[in-house]
Write a protein that holds these residues in place. Structure first.
Motif, mmCIF file in Angstrom:
data_model
loop_
_atom_site.group_PDB
_atom_site.id
_atom_site.type_symbol
_atom_site.label_atom_id
_atom_site.label_comp_id
_atom_site.label_asym_id
_atom_site.label_seq_id
_atom_site.Cartn_x
_atom_site.Cartn_y
_atom_site.Cartn_z
ATOM 1 N N UNK A 124 -50.078 -42.718 -4.965
ATOM 2 C CA UNK A 124 -50.244 -42.048 -3.668
ATOM 3 C C UNK A 124 -51.718 -41.947 -3.282
ATOM 4 N N UNK A 125 -52.460 -43.018 -3.582
ATOM 5 C CA UNK A 125 -53.864 -43.106 -3.194
ATOM 6 C C UNK A 125 -54.852 -42.529 -4.179
ATOM 7 N N UNK A 126 -54.377 -41.859 -5.244
ATOM 8 C CA UNK A 126 -55.275 -41.239 -6.202
ATOM 9 C C UNK A 126 -55.242 -41.992 -7.536
ATOM 10 N N UNK A 127 -56.367 -41.997 -8.294
ATOM 11 C CA UNK A 127 -56.381 -42.704 -9.581
ATOM 12 C C UNK A 127 -55.338 -42.134 -10.533
ATOM 13 N N UNK A 128 -54.682 -43.027 -11.277
ATOM 14 C CA UNK A 128 -53.683 -42.603 -12.239
ATOM 15 C C UNK A 128 -53.728 -43.459 -13.481
ATOM 16 N N UNK A 129 -53.294 -42.876 -14.598
ATOM 17 C CA UNK A 129 -53.188 -43.591 -15.865
ATOM 18 C C UNK A 129 -51.706 -43.634 -16.210
ATOM 19 N N UNK A 130 -51.139 -44.842 -16.293
ATOM 20 C CA UNK A 130 -49.689 -45.008 -16.364
ATOM 21 C C UNK A 130 -49.230 -45.614 -17.681
ATOM 22 N N UNK A 131 -47.998 -45.284 -18.021
ATOM 23 C CA UNK A 131 -47.284 -45.853 -19.165
ATOM 24 C C UNK A 131 -46.029 -46.528 -18.618
ATOM 25 N N UNK A 132 -45.817 -47.785 -19.018
ATOM 26 C CA UNK A 132 -44.624 -48.534 -18.624
ATOM 27 C C UNK A 132 -43.789 -48.812 -19.878
ATOM 28 N N UNK A 133 -42.524 -48.451 -19.850
ATOM 29 C CA UNK A 133 -41.601 -48.801 -20.928
ATOM 30 C C UNK A 133 -40.468 -49.620 -20.321
ATOM 31 N N UNK A 134 -40.404 -50.893 -20.687
ATOM 32 C CA UNK A 134 -39.373 -51.801 -20.181
ATOM 33 C C UNK A 134 -38.296 -51.956 -21.252
ATOM 34 N N UNK A 135 -37.043 -51.790 -20.857
ATOM 35 C CA UNK A 135 -35.934 -51.798 -21.808
ATOM 36 C C UNK A 135 -34.798 -52.664 -21.292
ATOM 37 N N UNK A 136 -34.315 -53.544 -22.149
ATOM 38 C CA UNK A 136 -33.117 -54.307 -21.808
ATOM 39 C C UNK A 136 -31.888 -53.455 -22.094
ATOM 40 N N UNK A 137 -30.928 -53.494 -21.189
ATOM 41 C CA UNK A 137 -29.704 -52.713 -21.330
ATOM 42 C C UNK A 137 -28.675 -53.579 -22.061
ATOM 43 N N UNK A 138 -28.710 -53.518 -23.403
ATOM 44 C CA UNK A 138 -27.977 -54.464 -24.228
ATOM 45 C C UNK A 138 -26.466 -54.266 -24.203
#
Length: 212
Positions: A124-138
């Protein structure tokens, strides 16, 4: 580091019923996502508005195809500078306990079930530090078989000191479904974010397509 300019409107994969007269929450607008490459050594970062953050990777070898990486995210302890505090992550299960270590599930490397990545961005226009967790739905299918995938996106947030929390926590921003059926969680992540797989995969050998 070259920043990747893109814009994602993130919508929850599950729509919650709201009482009449209550507007649905606005999805966060995430732009300028720049993946942070994590190899086999600790990486120290200086996110805007936060103390120094260190990401330390570990490898848990099982002697078979089920080894996995663990990631400890820490900040310096304010009262004891010679110590470090873990950064917790909100559990994927609603009202579940906070998680103090992050784990992936690479299996053979060609059919990863779950991957963990970090990035800087603007939220939303402000600096951010992000974590992405990608998961396959087995579900019940074998690991190599292509499956649907989803991506959970978290933002580093300062807590208010409530009991049971750490000073800083990765709080869930959104969950998005990948538009592809795939054999590798990172391929699903790239399809969802439009960031090339090799960029997310960092120093590891890229697997841009599933084996035929």
């Amino acid at each position: 580091m070259r920043r990747i300019a893109l814009k994602i409107l993130l919508c929850s994969a599950v729509m919650l019923g709201l009482p009449k007269g209550h507007a649905a929450p606005t999805a966060p607008r995430i732009t300028d996502i720049a993946p942070i490459l994590i190899g086999n050594s600790p990486v120290t970062l200086h996110p805007t508005g936060f103390p120094t953050v260190t990401i330390t990777p570990f490898w848990r070898g099982n002697g078979n195809a089920w080894g996995y990486h663990l990631y400890a995210v820490t900040t310096p302890d304010v009262e004891q500078p010679d110590q470090a505090d873990l950064v917790d992550t909100q559990n994927a299960t609603p009202n579940g306990p906070l998680t103090d270590m992050l784990a992936d599930s690479p299996h053979t490397g060609e059919d990863a079930i779950q991957t963990v990545h970090f990035a800087t961005a603007r939220v939303n226009g402000k600096p951010g530090f992000l974590l992405f967790i990608a998961t396959r739905d087995m579900g019940p299918q074998p690991v190599p078989q292509p499956s649907a995938a989803h991506v959970r996106i978290y933002q580093l947030t300062q807590e208010d000191g409530e009991p049971g929390t750490t000073a800083f926590t990765f709080r869930l921003l959104s969950t998005i479904a990948s538009p592809v059926t795939t054999c590798h969680a990172d391929i699903g992540l790239s399809a969802a974010t439009k960031i090339p797989f090799a960029t997310w995969n960092g120093p590891h050998e890229p697997v841009p397509t599933c084996p035929q």
